[in-house]
Motif scaffolding. Structure first.
Motif, PDB file in Angstrom:
ATOM      1  N   ARG A  40     -40.615 -14.102 -40.341  1.00  0.00           N
ATOM      2  CA  ARG A  40     -39.945 -13.080 -41.143  1.00  0.00           C
ATOM      3  C   ARG A  40     -40.652 -11.725 -41.049  1.00  0.00           C
ATOM      4  O   ARG A  40     -40.029 -10.688 -40.935  1.00  0.00           O
ATOM      5  CB  ARG A  40     -39.883 -13.524 -42.593  1.00  0.00           C
ATOM      6  CG  ARG A  40     -39.120 -12.565 -43.459  1.00  0.00           C
ATOM      7  CD  ARG A  40     -38.900 -13.148 -44.832  1.00  0.00           C
ATOM      8  NE  ARG A  40     -38.490 -12.109 -45.749  1.00  0.00           N
ATOM      9  CZ  ARG A  40     -37.266 -11.600 -45.773  1.00  0.00           C
ATOM     10  NH1 ARG A  40     -36.354 -12.035 -44.952  1.00  0.00           N
ATOM     11  NH2 ARG A  40     -36.968 -10.643 -46.609  1.00  0.00           N
ATOM     12  N   TYR A  41     -41.959 -11.734 -41.101  1.00  0.00           N
ATOM     13  CA  TYR A  41     -42.708 -10.470 -41.003  1.00  0.00           C
ATOM     14  C   TYR A  41     -43.260 -10.276 -39.598  1.00  0.00           C
ATOM     15  O   TYR A  41     -43.461  -9.148 -39.179  1.00  0.00           O
ATOM     16  CB  TYR A  41     -43.826 -10.445 -42.049  1.00  0.00           C
ATOM     17  CG  TYR A  41     -43.280 -10.463 -43.446  1.00  0.00           C
ATOM     18  CD1 TYR A  41     -42.771  -9.306 -44.020  1.00  0.00           C
ATOM     19  CD2 TYR A  41     -43.217 -11.640 -44.181  1.00  0.00           C
ATOM     20  CE1 TYR A  41     -42.236  -9.318 -45.286  1.00  0.00           C
ATOM     21  CE2 TYR A  41     -42.675 -11.661 -45.448  1.00  0.00           C
ATOM     22  CZ  TYR A  41     -42.182 -10.501 -45.996  1.00  0.00           C
ATOM     23  OH  TYR A  41     -41.646 -10.515 -47.244  1.00  0.00           O
ATOM     24  N   GLN A  45     -45.150  -8.635 -33.361  1.00  0.00           N
ATOM     25  CA  GLN A  45     -44.258  -7.633 -32.780  1.00  0.00           C
ATOM     26  C   GLN A  45     -44.858  -6.231 -32.855  1.00  0.00           C
ATOM     27  O   GLN A  45     -44.422  -5.332 -32.150  1.00  0.00           O
ATOM     28  CB  GLN A  45     -42.899  -7.654 -33.481  1.00  0.00           C
ATOM     29  CG  GLN A  45     -42.946  -7.086 -34.889  1.00  0.00           C
ATOM     30  CD  GLN A  45     -41.594  -7.050 -35.552  1.00  0.00           C
ATOM     31  OE1 GLN A  45     -40.632  -6.633 -34.945  1.00  0.00           O
ATOM     32  NE2 GLN A  45     -41.533  -7.523 -36.779  1.00  0.00           N
ATOM     33  N   ARG A 127     -47.836  -7.320 -51.133  1.00  0.00           N
ATOM     34  CA  ARG A 127     -46.728  -7.828 -50.316  1.00  0.00           C
ATOM     35  C   ARG A 127     -47.147  -7.826 -48.844  1.00  0.00           C
ATOM     36  O   ARG A 127     -47.925  -6.972 -48.432  1.00  0.00           O
ATOM     37  CB  ARG A 127     -45.513  -6.920 -50.458  1.00  0.00           C
ATOM     38  CG  ARG A 127     -44.734  -7.120 -51.726  1.00  0.00           C
ATOM     39  CD  ARG A 127     -43.680  -6.050 -51.879  1.00  0.00           C
ATOM     40  NE  ARG A 127     -42.680  -6.081 -50.812  1.00  0.00           N
ATOM     41  CZ  ARG A 127     -41.701  -6.961 -50.740  1.00  0.00           C
ATOM     42  NH1 ARG A 127     -41.590  -7.888 -51.662  1.00  0.00           N
ATOM     43  NH2 ARG A 127     -40.832  -6.925 -49.757  1.00  0.00           N
ATOM     44  N   THR A 129     -45.577  -6.720 -46.389  1.00  0.00           N
ATOM     45  CA  THR A 129     -45.282  -5.401 -45.816  1.00  0.00           C
ATOM     46  C   THR A 129     -46.398  -4.407 -46.119  1.00  0.00           C
ATOM     47  O   THR A 129     -46.716  -3.561 -45.283  1.00  0.00           O
ATOM     48  CB  THR A 129     -43.966  -4.860 -46.390  1.00  0.00           C
ATOM     49  OG1 THR A 129     -43.911  -5.157 -47.767  1.00  0.00           O
ATOM     50  CG2 THR A 129     -42.775  -5.469 -45.709  1.00  0.00           C
TER      51      THR A 129
ATOM     52  N   LYS B  24     -37.220  -5.234 -32.287  1.00  0.00           N
ATOM     53  CA  LYS B  24     -38.070  -5.565 -33.431  1.00  0.00           C
ATOM     54  C   LYS B  24     -37.186  -6.203 -34.480  1.00  0.00           C
ATOM     55  O   LYS B  24     -35.986  -5.948 -34.507  1.00  0.00           O
ATOM     56  CB  LYS B  24     -38.669  -4.289 -34.044  1.00  0.00           C
ATOM     57  CG  LYS B  24     -39.521  -3.523 -33.099  1.00  0.00           C
ATOM     58  CD  LYS B  24     -40.743  -2.992 -33.780  1.00  0.00           C
ATOM     59  CE  LYS B  24     -41.669  -2.442 -32.733  1.00  0.00           C
ATOM     60  NZ  LYS B  24     -42.987  -2.273 -33.123  1.00  0.00           N
ATOM     61  N   THR B  25     -37.774  -6.990 -35.335  1.00  0.00           N
ATOM     62  CA  THR B  25     -36.968  -7.464 -36.448  1.00  0.00           C
ATOM     63  C   THR B  25     -36.667  -6.258 -37.333  1.00  0.00           C
ATOM     64  O   THR B  25     -37.421  -5.294 -37.361  1.00  0.00           O
ATOM     65  CB  THR B  25     -37.720  -8.533 -37.255  1.00  0.00           C
ATOM     66  OG1 THR B  25     -39.044  -8.082 -37.449  1.00  0.00           O
ATOM     67  CG2 THR B  25     -37.739  -9.853 -36.541  1.00  0.00           C
ATOM     68  N   LEU B  28     -38.435  -4.020 -42.807  1.00  0.00           N
ATOM     69  CA  LEU B  28     -38.364  -4.728 -44.074  1.00  0.00           C
ATOM     70  C   LEU B  28     -38.378  -3.733 -45.206  1.00  0.00           C
ATOM     71  O   LEU B  28     -39.265  -2.878 -45.273  1.00  0.00           O
ATOM     72  CB  LEU B  28     -39.552  -5.680 -44.166  1.00  0.00           C
ATOM     73  CG  LEU B  28     -39.475  -6.772 -43.113  1.00  0.00           C
ATOM     74  CD1 LEU B  28     -40.846  -7.239 -42.737  1.00  0.00           C
ATOM     75  CD2 LEU B  28     -38.623  -7.905 -43.607  1.00  0.00           C
ATOM     76  N   VAL B  29     -37.396  -3.835 -46.047  1.00  0.00           N
ATOM     77  CA  VAL B  29     -37.339  -2.918 -47.179  1.00  0.00           C
ATOM     78  C   VAL B  29     -37.740  -3.670 -48.439  1.00  0.00           C
ATOM     79  O   VAL B  29     -37.507  -4.860 -48.563  1.00  0.00           O
ATOM     80  CB  VAL B  29     -35.934  -2.311 -47.347  1.00  0.00           C
ATOM     81  CG1 VAL B  29     -35.670  -1.273 -46.284  1.00  0.00           C
ATOM     82  CG2 VAL B  29     -34.879  -3.381 -47.332  1.00  0.00           C
ATOM     83  N   THR B  30     -38.354  -2.945 -49.339  1.00  0.00           N
ATOM     84  CA  THR B  30     -38.718  -3.542 -50.618  1.00  0.00           C
ATOM     85  C   THR B  30     -37.447  -3.686 -51.450  1.00  0.00           C
ATOM     86  O   THR B  30     -36.744  -2.708 -51.662  1.00  0.00           O
ATOM     87  CB  THR B  30     -39.732  -2.642 -51.339  1.00  0.00           C
ATOM     88  OG1 THR B  30     -40.848  -2.454 -50.469  1.00  0.00           O
ATOM     89  CG2 THR B  30     -40.211  -3.285 -52.616  1.00  0.00           C
ATOM     90  N   PRO B  31     -37.131  -4.888 -51.899  1.00  0.00           N
ATOM     91  CA  PRO B  31     -35.890  -5.058 -52.669  1.00  0.00           C
ATOM     92  C   PRO B  31     -35.959  -4.309 -53.994  1.00  0.00           C
ATOM     93  O   PRO B  31     -37.055  -4.110 -54.538  1.00  0.00           O
ATOM     94  CB  PRO B  31     -35.818  -6.574 -52.885  1.00  0.00           C
ATOM     95  CG  PRO B  31     -37.188  -7.080 -52.648  1.00  0.00           C
ATOM     96  CD  PRO B  31     -37.842  -6.149 -51.702  1.00  0.00           C
TER      97      PRO B  31
END
Ligand code: SF4
Ligand code: SF4
Ligand code: SF4
Ligand code: SF4
Lengths: 151, 203
Positions: A40-41, A45, A127, A129, B24-25, B28-31
């Motif tokens: 997922r993270y 990559q 987190r 991220t 890239k995936t 990712l955003v913070t919900p």
């Protein structure tokens, strides 16, 4: 800028090797670092690889408030890492001791008393991220033009 | 041979090459419901210190007086983002994720009280706790230096050689007594209960 330096810059920007050590955490932050490795993270990559071998690491992630057993060993591990290197404190524990920073507790935070810390990622736990963006923003500051900055 | 040509042609497609090297995936955003560090909503803080009382992390929040206005300040690196202060604040000064929305929807709240306990084997009856307590002094300004008082309304007083706790429910949990006690005999325990209003309305 010399050609050698620009080659080094290019390689280093796509190949950041990470080692992480747990110096007495509750395991919460370890799980979040683990989540960075999962699809997922997907930390790879971004050209970040986790080896857990200080001898080939560029970035050291320090997790946890320092327990007595780690007080002398932390410095040893830091010195095994070849330059250029950076240490990042993950979570509240290495910054302040988090919920363990109480009277009678055996931990002796902060980690910056033992090794130089380049960045701190607060949170309990942070987190994935936040961990990722910390590594990605610290790496160019430390590794870009490293040899030229030395001379 | 034909399959080799097929594969070479397939792998030389610009789209495939581009994906192979650059995909890239999704970022990712913070919900929006992420419970981050508590932020100020702009409502007026009354300086009741409920947020500091309920905070489980040492040194994570402090209510500071800025000019004429109280204002809570949250310290990253200490705060564990539990959201308890957001839920406990009676004035809605703090916000974090959807903590307040959920508390309103479920009609939940925190009830707290303080329990005072004196260890008789450590207490030397100096009366420091009774004298230092700011609530005690409000109730009985005549409170003597030895902690004796003629008022029955005080939280605690020294009488017949013992510290007697009379009105535990008036304690605000400031722990002044704990810090003033020279022998660590008095303990202030924070008792917090989560409650839900069954009729769905907050009182
Ligand atoms: S910061 Fe929080 S989650 Fe991380 S190790 Fe410390 S207590 Fe555990
Ligand atoms: S979110 Fe939790 S840890 Fe942070 S200040 Fe509020 S009560 Fe303290
Ligand atoms: S932020 Fe809320 S709970 Fe904290 S002192 Fe102000 S009014 Fe009281
Ligand atoms: S905690 Fe504060 S209000 Fe409560 S008894 Fe002690 S001094 Fe008084």
């Amino acid at each position: 800028m010399s050609i050698l330096q620009s080659i080094k810059n290019a390689v280093r920007s796509r190949s950041i090797h990470v080692s992480y050590i747990d110096v007495g955490s509750c395991n919460g932050c370890d799980i979040e670092v683990l989540a960075c490795l999962a699809p997922r993270y997907d930390i790879e990559q971004y050209g970040i690889y986790v080896h857990n071998n200080p001898r080939e690491a560029d970035v050291l992630l320090v997790i946890g408030s320092v327990t007595p057993q780690w007080e002398d060993k932390l410095r040893n591990i830091w010195e095994k890492i070849p330059a250029p290197k950076a240490a990042i404190a993950i979570g509240n524990c290495p910054i302040s001791g988090c919920v363990y920073a109480r009277k009678g507790s055996l931990t002796t935070p902060p980690v910056k008393n033992y090794i130089p810390i380049a960045a701190e990622v607060p949170g309990c736990p942070p987190r994935p991220t936040e961990i990722l963006s910390a590594i990605l923003s610290v790496a160019p500051l430390i590794f870009k033009d490293y040899e030229e900055k030395q001379s | 041979m034909r399959s080799i040509v097929y594969y070479v042609r397939e792998f030389l497609r610009p789209e495939w090459l581009k994906k192979f090297f650059f995909v890239k995936t999704a970022p990712l955003v913070t919900p929006p419901y992420f419970k981050g560090y508590p932020t100020l909503t702009g409502k007026d803080c009354t300086g009741c210190f409920t947020c500091m009382m309920i905070c489980p992390a040492p040194d994570a929040i402090a209510v500071l007086r800025r000019k004429e206005q109280w204002e809570p300040e949250v310290y990253p690196g200490h705060c564990i983002r539990c959201g308890l202060c957001v839920e406990a604040c009676p004035e809605g000064v703090l916000a974090s994720g959807r903590v307040t929305d959920l508390a309103r929807r479920d009609a939940t709240a925190f009830w707290h009280s303080f329990h005072l306990e004196v260890d008789e084997s450590l207490c030397m009856r100096c009366g420091n706790c009774c004298v230092s307590c700011p609530i005690n002094r409000q109730i009985d300004p005549q409170l003597a230096g030895t902690g004796t008082s003629t008022s029955d309304e005080v939280i605690m007083r020294v009488s017949s050689g013992r510290v007697r706790i009379l009105h535990e429910e008036k304690c605000t949990g400031c722990k002044t007594c704990e810090t003033q006690c020279p022998s660590g005999a008095i303990r202030v325990a924070r008792m917090v209960e989560g409650v839900q209003f069954l009729d769905g309305v907050e009182s």
